[in-house]
Design a protein around this motif. Structure first.
Motif, PDB file in Angstrom:
ATOM      1  N   ASP A   1       0.986  -1.154   0.036  1.00 36.01           N
ATOM      2  CA  ASP A   1      -0.038   0.001  -0.006  1.00 36.01           C
ATOM      3  C   ASP A   1       0.971   1.396   0.096  1.00 36.01           C
ATOM      4  O   ASP A   1       2.068   1.148   0.655  1.00 36.01           O
ATOM      5  N   LEU A   2       0.487   2.360  -0.553  1.00 38.82           N
ATOM      6  CA  LEU A   2       0.994   3.548  -0.749  1.00 38.82           C
ATOM      7  C   LEU A   2       2.579   3.487  -1.204  1.00 38.82           C
ATOM      8  O   LEU A   2       3.237   4.144  -0.882  1.00 38.82           O
ATOM      9  N   GLU A   3       2.601   2.601  -2.292  1.00 37.62           N
ATOM     10  CA  GLU A   3       4.108   2.438  -2.854  1.00 37.62           C
ATOM     11  C   GLU A   3       3.739   2.287  -4.523  1.00 37.62           C
ATOM     12  O   GLU A   3       2.455   2.043  -4.787  1.00 37.62           O
ATOM     13  N   THR A   4       4.494   2.994  -5.188  1.00 36.95           N
ATOM     14  CA  THR A   4       4.370   2.854  -6.531  1.00 36.95           C
ATOM     15  C   THR A   4       4.384   1.496  -7.199  1.00 36.95           C
ATOM     16  O   THR A   4       5.180   0.593  -6.791  1.00 36.95           O
ATOM     17  N   ALA A   5       3.533   1.056  -8.220  1.00 40.08           N
ATOM     18  CA  ALA A   5       3.542  -0.436  -8.580  1.00 40.08           C
ATOM     19  C   ALA A   5       3.552  -0.105 -10.304  1.00 40.08           C
ATOM     20  O   ALA A   5       2.671   0.282 -10.870  1.00 40.08           O
ATOM     21  N   ASN A   6       4.256  -1.125 -10.857  1.00 40.27           N
ATOM     22  CA  ASN A   6       4.442  -1.135 -12.226  1.00 40.27           C
ATOM     23  C   ASN A   6       3.314  -1.829 -12.792  1.00 40.27           C
ATOM     24  O   ASN A   6       3.114  -3.233 -12.552  1.00 40.27           O
ATOM     25  N   PHE A   7       2.329  -1.384 -13.606  1.00 37.69           N
ATOM     26  CA  PHE A   7       1.110  -1.982 -14.045  1.00 37.69           C
ATOM     27  C   PHE A   7       1.423  -3.096 -14.940  1.00 37.69           C
ATOM     28  O   PHE A   7       0.631  -4.220 -15.241  1.00 37.69           O
ATOM     29  N   LEU A   8       2.680  -3.202 -15.362  1.00 36.47           N
ATOM     30  CA  LEU A   8       3.222  -4.186 -16.459  1.00 36.47           C
ATOM     31  C   LEU A   8       4.052  -5.215 -15.794  1.00 36.47           C
ATOM     32  O   LEU A   8       4.643  -5.908 -16.620  1.00 36.47           O
ATOM     33  N   SER A   9       4.065  -5.183 -14.375  1.00 39.34           N
ATOM     34  CA  SER A   9       5.073  -6.162 -13.798  1.00 39.34           C
ATOM     35  C   SER A   9       4.576  -7.722 -14.107  1.00 39.34           C
ATOM     36  O   SER A   9       3.342  -7.824 -14.172  1.00 39.34           O
ATOM     37  N   PRO A  10       5.362  -8.649 -14.205  1.00 34.42           N
ATOM     38  CA  PRO A  10       4.858  -9.841 -14.578  1.00 34.42           C
ATOM     39  C   PRO A  10       4.223 -10.719 -13.460  1.00 34.42           C
ATOM     40  O   PRO A  10       4.632 -10.387 -12.348  1.00 34.42           O
ATOM     41  N   SER A  11       2.883 -11.085 -13.617  1.00 30.78           N
ATOM     42  CA  SER A  11       2.039 -11.690 -12.788  1.00 30.78           C
ATOM     43  C   SER A  11       0.896 -12.406 -13.648  1.00 30.78           C
ATOM     44  O   SER A  11       0.842 -12.307 -14.779  1.00 30.78           O
ATOM     45  N   ILE A  12       0.126 -13.344 -12.960  1.00 30.43           N
ATOM     46  CA  ILE A  12      -0.981 -13.882 -13.565  1.00 30.43           C
ATOM     47  C   ILE A  12      -2.137 -13.073 -14.065  1.00 30.43           C
ATOM     48  O   ILE A  12      -2.814 -13.572 -14.758  1.00 30.43           O
ATOM     49  N   THR A  13      -1.965 -12.110 -13.412  1.00 28.02           N
ATOM     50  CA  THR A  13      -2.962 -11.096 -13.820  1.00 28.02           C
ATOM     51  C   THR A  13      -2.777 -10.155 -14.957  1.00 28.02           C
ATOM     52  O   THR A  13      -3.446  -9.171 -15.481  1.00 28.02           O
ATOM     53  N   LEU A  14      -1.511 -10.306 -15.549  1.00 27.65           N
ATOM     54  CA  LEU A  14      -1.044  -9.372 -16.526  1.00 27.65           C
ATOM     55  C   LEU A  14      -2.124  -9.178 -17.944  1.00 27.65           C
ATOM     56  O   LEU A  14      -2.133  -8.009 -18.189  1.00 27.65           O
ATOM     57  N   PRO A  15      -2.143 -10.290 -18.229  1.00 30.27           N
ATOM     58  CA  PRO A  15      -3.226 -10.133 -19.216  1.00 30.27           C
ATOM     59  C   PRO A  15      -4.697  -9.402 -19.149  1.00 30.27           C
ATOM     60  O   PRO A  15      -4.937  -8.667 -20.017  1.00 30.27           O
ATOM     61  N   PHE A  16      -5.116  -9.482 -18.130  1.00 37.28           N
ATOM     62  CA  PHE A  16      -6.328  -8.621 -17.614  1.00 37.28           C
ATOM     63  C   PHE A  16      -5.914  -7.274 -17.465  1.00 37.28           C
ATOM     64  O   PHE A  16      -6.791  -6.414 -17.943  1.00 37.28           O
ATOM     65  N   LYS A  17      -4.874  -6.923 -16.831  1.00 33.08           N
ATOM     66  CA  LYS A  17      -4.234  -5.577 -16.826  1.00 33.08           C
ATOM     67  C   LYS A  17      -4.111  -4.794 -18.010  1.00 33.08           C
ATOM     68  O   LYS A  17      -4.339  -3.710 -18.245  1.00 33.08           O
ATOM     69  N   MET A  18      -3.449  -5.750 -19.181  1.00 34.17           N
ATOM     70  CA  MET A  18      -3.635  -5.160 -20.258  1.00 34.17           C
ATOM     71  C   MET A  18      -4.709  -4.827 -21.011  1.00 34.17           C
ATOM     72  O   MET A  18      -5.160  -3.828 -21.647  1.00 34.17           O
ATOM     73  N   PHE A  19      -5.766  -5.681 -20.853  1.00 31.92           N
ATOM     74  CA  PHE A  19      -7.147  -5.269 -21.232  1.00 31.92           C
ATOM     75  C   PHE A  19      -7.816  -4.117 -20.724  1.00 31.92           C
ATOM     76  O   PHE A  19      -8.242  -3.100 -21.254  1.00 31.92           O
ATOM     77  N   VAL A  20      -7.543  -3.944 -19.227  1.00 31.66           N
ATOM     78  CA  VAL A  20      -7.939  -2.645 -18.660  1.00 31.66           C
ATOM     79  C   VAL A  20      -7.121  -1.566 -18.995  1.00 31.66           C
ATOM     80  O   VAL A  20      -7.626  -0.425 -19.670  1.00 31.66           O
ATOM     81  N   LEU A  21      -6.102  -1.529 -19.234  1.00 35.40           N
ATOM     82  CA  LEU A  21      -4.917  -0.743 -19.769  1.00 35.40           C
ATOM     83  C   LEU A  21      -5.480  -0.191 -21.031  1.00 35.40           C
ATOM     84  O   LEU A  21      -5.401   0.995 -21.356  1.00 35.40           O
ATOM     85  N   PHE A  22      -5.754  -0.964 -22.005  1.00 29.75           N
ATOM     86  CA  PHE A  22      -6.364  -0.743 -23.311  1.00 29.75           C
ATOM     87  C   PHE A  22      -7.548   0.235 -23.431  1.00 29.75           C
ATOM     88  O   PHE A  22      -7.686   1.170 -24.047  1.00 29.75           O
ATOM     89  N   GLY A  23      -8.523  -0.336 -22.414  1.00 27.55           N
ATOM     90  CA  GLY A  23      -9.821   0.393 -22.394  1.00 27.55           C
ATOM     91  C   GLY A  23      -9.735   1.852 -21.922  1.00 27.55           C
ATOM     92  O   GLY A  23      -9.917   2.835 -22.398  1.00 27.55           O
ATOM     93  N   MET A  24      -8.619   2.062 -20.857  1.00 31.29           N
ATOM     94  CA  MET A  24      -8.143   3.303 -20.412  1.00 31.29           C
ATOM     95  C   MET A  24      -7.804   4.000 -21.384  1.00 31.29           C
ATOM     96  O   MET A  24      -8.246   5.334 -21.452  1.00 31.29           O
ATOM     97  N   ILE A  25      -6.775   3.632 -22.321  1.00 33.33           N
ATOM     98  CA  ILE A  25      -6.088   4.402 -23.245  1.00 33.33           C
ATOM     99  C   ILE A  25      -7.201   4.772 -24.344  1.00 33.33           C
ATOM    100  O   ILE A  25      -7.344   5.846 -24.882  1.00 33.33           O
ATOM    101  N   ILE A  26      -7.943   3.984 -24.853  1.00 37.06           N
ATOM    102  CA  ILE A  26      -9.096   4.020 -25.853  1.00 37.06           C
ATOM    103  C   ILE A  26      -9.981   5.172 -25.299  1.00 37.06           C
ATOM    104  O   ILE A  26     -10.100   6.093 -26.173  1.00 37.06           O
ATOM    105  N   ALA A  27     -10.480   5.210 -24.201  1.00 37.94           N
ATOM    106  CA  ALA A  27     -11.415   5.945 -23.632  1.00 37.94           C
ATOM    107  C   ALA A  27     -10.662   7.458 -23.451  1.00 37.94           C
ATOM    108  O   ALA A  27     -11.342   8.604 -23.771  1.00 37.94           O
ATOM    109  N   HIS A  28      -9.321   7.483 -23.084  1.00 34.82           N
ATOM    110  CA  HIS A  28      -8.575   8.989 -22.886  1.00 34.82           C
ATOM    111  C   HIS A  28      -8.634   9.302 -24.220  1.00 34.82           C
ATOM    112  O   HIS A  28      -8.796  10.494 -24.291  1.00 34.82           O
ATOM    113  N   LEU A  29      -8.170   8.672 -25.267  1.00 35.15           N
ATOM    114  CA  LEU A  29      -8.063   9.226 -26.601  1.00 35.15           C
ATOM    115  C   LEU A  29      -9.555   9.649 -27.245  1.00 35.15           C
ATOM    116  O   LEU A  29      -9.563  10.666 -27.913  1.00 35.15           O
ATOM    117  N   ALA A  30     -10.509   8.887 -26.903  1.00 38.68           N
ATOM    118  CA  ALA A  30     -11.864   9.162 -27.418  1.00 38.68           C
ATOM    119  C   ALA A  30     -12.302  10.564 -26.804  1.00 38.68           C
ATOM    120  O   ALA A  30     -12.674  11.412 -27.388  1.00 38.68           O
TER     121      ALA A  30
END
Length: 274
Positions: free
Chosen positions: A204-233
């Motif tokens: 908690d209250l530390e920085t975390a690389n959203f692309l750090s290797p983990s079993i949740t990485l594919p889902f994180k990529m999906f969330v990140l993609f959605g965030m970027i698309i919404a931001h560009l829109a």
């Protein structure tokens, strides 16, 4: 104190949905409250930051820009004496100036307020700060050691879908009806739990690389993609055609790189699991 367009100076608890408050770019609309805007009695821990020109009190996990012209975002708890913050003029017209932090202390104070502005910043006691904070780990996106999306940009993009909804129907999606009894918008509650789940391995209250290797990485990529698309829109509504094309090309290149990185990392994680 904050500066509200058409109303003048006011305490931050007096800010209302739809108000235009002073930010780093002039004045920007408050579209939601991140947490506890109606919480005026319970005491919370704050970081009191004094500069040569101003005094600012922030929650430890609120984001502040330090470093002068090449400012970087930091959580208030990580700011140190001697760093530089940006100080805005009272009328939002003069050029930015900079002020050195002279002292820092931890205090207890009643109330907790976090108005979210459309441009993602807010001027409090003449100091330019992010309008965002983080409840757990502060996500950022790094690739091969290079920061692609810092913690402030990540939080701003995380709320892009909500801002889009508010653009089309402010009364439906950003009214008081979509805030809980404590004054927190429902979007903040949902995304807080989502990010906590995806960064479960970060303190908690530390920085975390959203692309750090983990079993949740594919889902994180999906969330990140959605965030970027919404931001560009969101940006596309005010972008010129040439700027939009450059943005799309950059996005394509970025996701080809991210896709390659994710594929390699996922295979490595899978091998370790096996």
């Amino acid at each position: 104190m904050v500066n509200i367009q058409g109303k003048g100076e006011a305490t931050i608890d007096q800010v209302q949905l739809g108000d235009y408050v002073q930010t780093s770019s002039g004045f920007s609309k408050v579209y939601a409250f991140a947490y506890g805007h109606n919480d005026g009695k319970e005491k919370h821990e704050y970081v009191k930051i004094e500069t040569n020109d101003a005094t600012l009190e922030m929650s430890p996990n609120h984001i502040l820009f330090v470093g002068g012209k090449s400012a970087i975002p930091k959580m208030a708890k990580d700011v140190v004496v001697g760093e530089i913050v940006q100080v805005a003029s009272a009328d939002a017209t003069d050029k930015a100036r900079y002020s050195k932090i002279t002292s820092i202390e931890t205090i207890m104070k009643e109330g907790q307020y976090a108005p979210l502005t459309e441009d993602g910043t807010i001027v409090v006691n003449n100091v330019v700060a992010s309008s965002h904070s983080t409840e757990g780990a502060a996500p950022e996106v790094k690739l091969f050691g290079i920061t692609l999306i810092d913690m402030h940009q990540f939080e701003q993009m995380l709320f892009a879908p909500l801002r889009l909804l508010c653009m089309f129907s402010f009364d439906d999606f950003c009214s008081a009806d979509f805030h809980d009894e404590e004054g927190t918008h429902n979007w903040d509650s949902v995304t807080e739990h989502l990010i906590d789940m995806l960064t479960y391995d970060a303190p908690d209250l530390e920085t975390a690389n959203f692309l750090s290797p983990s079993i949740t990485l594919p889902f994180k990529m999906f969330v990140l993609f959605g965030m970027i698309i919404a931001h560009l829109a969101e940006k596309a509504l005010t972008m010129s055609l040439s700027t939009m094309l450059i943005g799309v090309a950059t996005l394509g290149y970025t996701f080809v790189s991210l896709g390659y990185f994710t594929s390699k990392t996922t295979k490595k994680v899978a091998k370790k699991v096996d």
